[in-house]
Enzyme design. Structure first.
Site, PDB file in Angstrom:
ATOM      1  N   TYR A 118      38.891  80.540  20.742  1.00 54.80           N
ATOM      2  CA  TYR A 118      39.837  80.459  21.988  1.00 54.80           C
ATOM      3  C   TYR A 118      41.160  80.682  22.008  1.00 54.80           C
ATOM      4  CZ  TYR A 118      41.443  78.878  26.641  1.00 54.80           C
ATOM      5  OH  TYR A 118      41.978  78.573  27.999  1.00 54.80           O
ATOM      6  N   LYS A 164      44.087  83.256  22.807  1.00 54.65           N
ATOM      7  CA  LYS A 164      45.094  83.012  23.914  1.00 54.65           C
ATOM      8  C   LYS A 164      46.698  82.971  23.031  1.00 54.65           C
ATOM      9  CE  LYS A 164      42.952  81.788  27.777  1.00 54.65           C
ATOM     10  NZ  LYS A 164      43.189  82.608  28.593  1.00 54.65           N
ATOM     11  N   SER A 182      47.318  79.799  27.411  1.00 55.61           N
ATOM     12  CA  SER A 182      46.797  77.972  27.538  1.00 55.61           C
ATOM     13  C   SER A 182      47.698  77.475  26.252  1.00 55.61           C
ATOM     14  CB  SER A 182      45.506  78.057  26.880  1.00 55.61           C
ATOM     15  OG  SER A 182      45.377  76.829  26.475  1.00 55.61           O
TER      16      SER A 182
HETATM   17  N1  LIG Z   1      41.496  74.867  33.658  1.00 53.25           N
HETATM   18  C1  LIG Z   1      41.922  74.585  32.375  1.00 53.25           C
HETATM   19  O1  LIG Z   1      41.939  73.500  32.103  1.00 53.25           O
HETATM   20  C2  LIG Z   1      42.640  75.777  31.615  1.00 53.25           C
HETATM   21  C3  LIG Z   1      43.552  75.344  30.651  1.00 53.25           C
HETATM   22  C4  LIG Z   1      44.504  76.288  29.754  1.00 53.25           C
HETATM   23  C5  LIG Z   1      44.306  77.522  30.190  1.00 53.25           C
HETATM   24  N2  LIG Z   1      43.395  77.980  31.247  1.00 53.25           N
HETATM   25  C6  LIG Z   1      43.395  79.273  31.372  1.00 53.25           C
HETATM   26  O2  LIG Z   1      43.549  79.573  32.923  1.00 53.25           O
HETATM   27  C7  LIG Z   1      43.020  80.788  33.331  1.00 53.25           C
HETATM   28  C8  LIG Z   1      41.926  80.548  34.699  1.00 53.25           C
HETATM   29  O3  LIG Z   1      41.213  79.316  34.188  1.00 53.25           O
HETATM   30  P1  LIG Z   1      40.225  78.713  35.464  1.00 53.25           P
HETATM   31  O4  LIG Z   1      40.521  77.200  34.933  1.00 53.25           O
HETATM   32  O5  LIG Z   1      40.983  78.727  36.847  1.00 53.25           O
HETATM   33  O6  LIG Z   1      38.950  79.035  35.264  1.00 53.25           O
HETATM   34  P2  LIG Z   1      37.655  79.410  36.375  1.00 53.25           P
HETATM   35  O7  LIG Z   1      36.263  79.686  35.590  1.00 53.25           O
HETATM   36  O8  LIG Z   1      37.724  78.564  37.206  1.00 53.25           O
HETATM   37  O9  LIG Z   1      38.229  80.739  37.026  1.00 53.25           O
HETATM   38  C9  LIG Z   1      38.189  81.919  36.058  1.00 53.25           C
HETATM   39  C10 LIG Z   1      37.940  83.130  36.898  1.00 53.25           C
HETATM   40  O10 LIG Z   1      37.698  84.317  35.977  1.00 53.25           O
HETATM   41  C11 LIG Z   1      36.570  85.023  36.175  1.00 53.25           C
HETATM   42  N3  LIG Z   1      36.115  85.840  35.225  1.00 53.25           N
HETATM   43  C12 LIG Z   1      35.710  85.198  33.987  1.00 53.25           C
HETATM   44  N4  LIG Z   1      35.016  86.416  33.302  1.00 53.25           N
HETATM   45  C13 LIG Z   1      35.310  87.215  33.931  1.00 53.25           C
HETATM   46  C14 LIG Z   1      34.737  88.660  33.864  1.00 53.25           C
HETATM   47  N5  LIG Z   1      34.196  89.173  32.533  1.00 53.25           N
HETATM   48  N6  LIG Z   1      35.117  89.472  34.715  1.00 53.25           N
HETATM   49  C15 LIG Z   1      35.875  89.401  35.711  1.00 53.25           C
HETATM   50  N7  LIG Z   1      36.062  87.898  36.186  1.00 53.25           N
HETATM   51  C16 LIG Z   1      35.695  87.194  35.208  1.00 53.25           C
HETATM   52  C17 LIG Z   1      35.562  84.053  36.904  1.00 53.25           C
HETATM   53  O11 LIG Z   1      34.441  84.571  37.716  1.00 53.25           O
HETATM   54  C18 LIG Z   1      36.391  83.168  37.394  1.00 53.25           C
HETATM   55  O12 LIG Z   1      36.608  83.323  38.832  1.00 53.25           O
HETATM   56  C19 LIG Z   1      41.938  81.295  32.103  1.00 53.25           C
HETATM   57  O13 LIG Z   1      42.510  82.196  31.467  1.00 53.25           O
HETATM   58  C20 LIG Z   1      41.550  79.994  31.190  1.00 53.25           C
HETATM   59  O14 LIG Z   1      41.442  80.527  30.036  1.00 53.25           O
HETATM   60  C21 LIG Z   1      42.443  77.248  31.887  1.00 53.25           C
END
Ligand SMILES: NC(=O)c1ccc[n+]([C@@H]2O[C@H](COP(=O)([O-])OP(=O)(O)OC[C@H]3O[C@@H](n4cnc5c(N)ncnc54)[C@H](O)[C@@H]3O)[C@@H](O)[C@H]2O)c1
Length: 253
Positions: free
Chosen positions: A154, A158, A141
């Protein structure tokens, strides 16, 4: 197609950014294993990928449990015979001031965002090393590059993903394994909706981050997937240990 004959495992592939990555890799010819704790969501993505004419499987896993992760890797290898690409996209966060946070939350954030990456990478590396081939992309992130308000733990997790990936990239280059990181900024997913709707304060905070983003909007999951697709494709064979932000210019470091 750039990924014909390749097999990719995408964690967190049941929804959001992971789902977009799984679909993007499948469109380029890869067969896909989706690992997620959400069984129905993972199965739905599996069916979408099959609809594209690729082989796909869904595996329900809690990535914070090392034994479950090891079983998942064994299962995928038994089904597909190889894992060429590992993308760690699973993650989780809750916005709160560090002074108000408790250890239980720290443990959860570290387990999902950092330790799960150690588990998947450790389990898949012997296979990749034996074939002298592999591409790993970890989703971090922009918070891990520059820090972020109310995301201290977090951001630490990251940042750990980034430093781990760079160190590992040095270690496994001799086996022709690439390790890179993609850093989304705010991206339109269920996770973003969840943190934004925590409270009026978090809503304001998220809106302020959007205003601080030169492109003045959040990313689409598909835009993050494009960067991952590039890094796992043959065109990126000589790129390793790098961190690529897909964040509309939120950070420029
Ligand atoms: N959405 C944002 O704004 C954003 C910004 C920066 C970084 N990220 C990173 O991007 C990645 C994806 O995030 P997203 O926004 O798609 O989130 P999301 O919640 O939509 O998807 C995350 C997925 O990970 C799965 N997951 C979570 N914990 C788990 C576990 N213990 N075991 C198995 N599966 C698990 C969830 O079930 C989900 O399907 C993450 O690493 C997040 O930190 C997201």
């Amino acid at each position: 197609m750039r990924l014909e004959g390749k097999t990719a495992l995408v964690t967190g592939g049941g929804r959001g950014i992971g789902r977009a990555i799984a679909l993007a890799l499948a469109r380029e010819g890869a067969q896909i294993a989706v690992g997620d704790i959400l069984k129905e969501e993972a199965a739905a993505v599996r069916e979408e990928i099959k609809g594209l004419g690729r082989k796909a499987l869904a595996y329900q896993v809690d990535l914070t449990q090392r034994a479950q992760v090891e079983r998942m890797i064994e299962f995928v290898l038994a089904q597909f015979g190889q894992i060429d690409i590992l993308v760690n996209s699973a993650g989780w966060d809750r916005l709160e001031p560090f002074v108000e946070s408790n250890e239980e939350t720290w443990e959860r954030i570290l387990a999902i965002n950092f330790k799960s990456v150690l588990y998947t990478v450790k389990a898949v590396l012997p296979h990749m090393i034996s074939r002298a081939s592999g591409k790993i992309v970890n989703i971090s992130s922009d918070a891990g590059r520059s820090g972020s308000t109310w995301e201290a733990v977090y951001s630490g997790a990251k940042g750990a993903v980034i430093a781990f990936s760079k160190s590992l990239a040095r270690e496994v280059a001799r086996y022709k394994i690439n390790v890179n990181v993609v850093c989304p900024g705010l991206t339109d997913t269920a996770l973003l909706q969840a943190v934004r709707s925590q409270s009026p304060e978090t809503e304001k905070l998220i809106d302020a981050i959007i205003k601080a983003t030169p492109w003045r909007r959040v990313a689409k999951p598909e835009e993050v997937a494009e960067a991952v697709l590039f890094l796992v494709s043959p065109g990126a064979d000589f790129i390793t240990g790098q961190t690529l932000s897909v964040s509309g210019g939120l950070t420029m470091i």
